[in-house]
Scaffold this active site. Structure first.
Site, PDB file in Angstrom:
ATOM      1  N   LYS A  38       2.870  -4.494  -4.837  1.00  0.00           N
ATOM      2  CA  LYS A  38       2.104  -5.295  -5.795  1.00  0.00           C
ATOM      3  C   LYS A  38       3.151  -5.927  -6.706  1.00  0.00           C
ATOM      4  O   LYS A  38       3.409  -5.449  -7.820  1.00  0.00           O
ATOM      5  CB  LYS A  38       1.152  -4.396  -6.581  1.00  0.00           C
ATOM      6  N   ALA A 117      -2.088 -11.527  -6.504  1.00  0.00           N
ATOM      7  CA  ALA A 117      -2.738 -11.363  -7.805  1.00  0.00           C
ATOM      8  C   ALA A 117      -3.812 -12.429  -7.945  1.00  0.00           C
ATOM      9  O   ALA A 117      -3.544 -13.611  -7.732  1.00  0.00           O
ATOM     10  CB  ALA A 117      -1.715 -11.491  -8.939  1.00  0.00           C
TER      11      ALA A 117
END
Length: 229
Positions: A38, A117
């Site tokens: 991430k 994201a």
């Protein structure tokens, strides 16, 4: 087999982390060493170890290869808003985020899943969207479709944008967000007919998100057989 994938969503809150974790569990079940990244997370809590994001911690827990938190989430922003807003006076760079990812992609790991994201065109700075990161990395895309009212438009526009950016939609996952979505099956069939990529699975609505359980509803054979990387 070395492979890497970028997991995007048709919007924010569509279950990218749930599905990324599920893809990891499915790959591990087939005997692959697997990690999830991430690289940018907006919405972090300050801990004794530094800023930590719940989604990034989840991916760290799903992996069967140990990486430091900073390798998984090198850019941790406190406020849960669009990246360019969460960054404040800090200037985010797609090239720098891609460079962080390249460092991990050089590790001896079979399968790497990189979670984006927000949606495909979420702004990263005044000139770049986050979609520039997978373009720089030239990664095949796995799209998570949040199955709720409006999903057809969001999914088809996202697929068009991916193609326009010169990237390949390797597969997509339908994640049922609304247990009472009207005409769920008809909406699903509409996407199957229109998206030029294989459906990797349908994750049913769950009162509590569980990536390990969601993995049971995915078929990675269509994805891994393409050997896209």
């Amino acid at each position: 087999m070395k492979a890497a994938w970028f997991v995007c969503g048709t919007d924010t809150g569509v279950g990218k982390t749930l599905v990324t974790g599920a893809l990891m569990h499915a790959a591990i079940a087939q005997g692959y060493s697997t990690v999830g990244l991430k690289p940018l997370a907006a919405g972090c809590e300050l801990t004794a170890e530094g800023w930590r994001n719940e989604d990034a911690l989840h991916l760290q827990a799903c992996a069967n290869v140990e990486l430091s938190y900073d390798q998984i989430n090198p850019v941790a922003l406190p406020e849960a808003v669009a990246p360019h807003l969460a960054a404040g006076t800090r200037i985010l760079s797609a090239e720098r985020i891609a460079a962080y990812c390249r460092g991990t992609l050089m590790q001896p790991v079979d399968q790497v899943f990189i979670e984006g994201a927000g949606g495909w065109r979420v702004p990263l700075n005044a000139r770049e969207a986050f979609s520039e990161v997978p373009r720089l990395l030239n990664l095949p895309i796995i799209m998570v479709v949040g199955m709720r009212l409006g999903c057809l438009n969001h999914a088809l526009l996202t697929a068009e944008a991916i193609a326009r950016d010169g990237l390949r939609l390797a597969g997509w996952v339908a994640n049922q967000l609304d247990p009472e979505m009207p005409r769920f099956e008809e909406n699903l069939e509409s996407l199957i007919q229109r998206l030029r990529a294989p459906l990797l699975g349908v994750v049913p609505w769950m009162s509590a998100a569980d990536s390990q359980h969601a993995a049971q509803h995915l078929d990675l054979s269509l994805l891994l057989s393409s050997n896209a990387r």
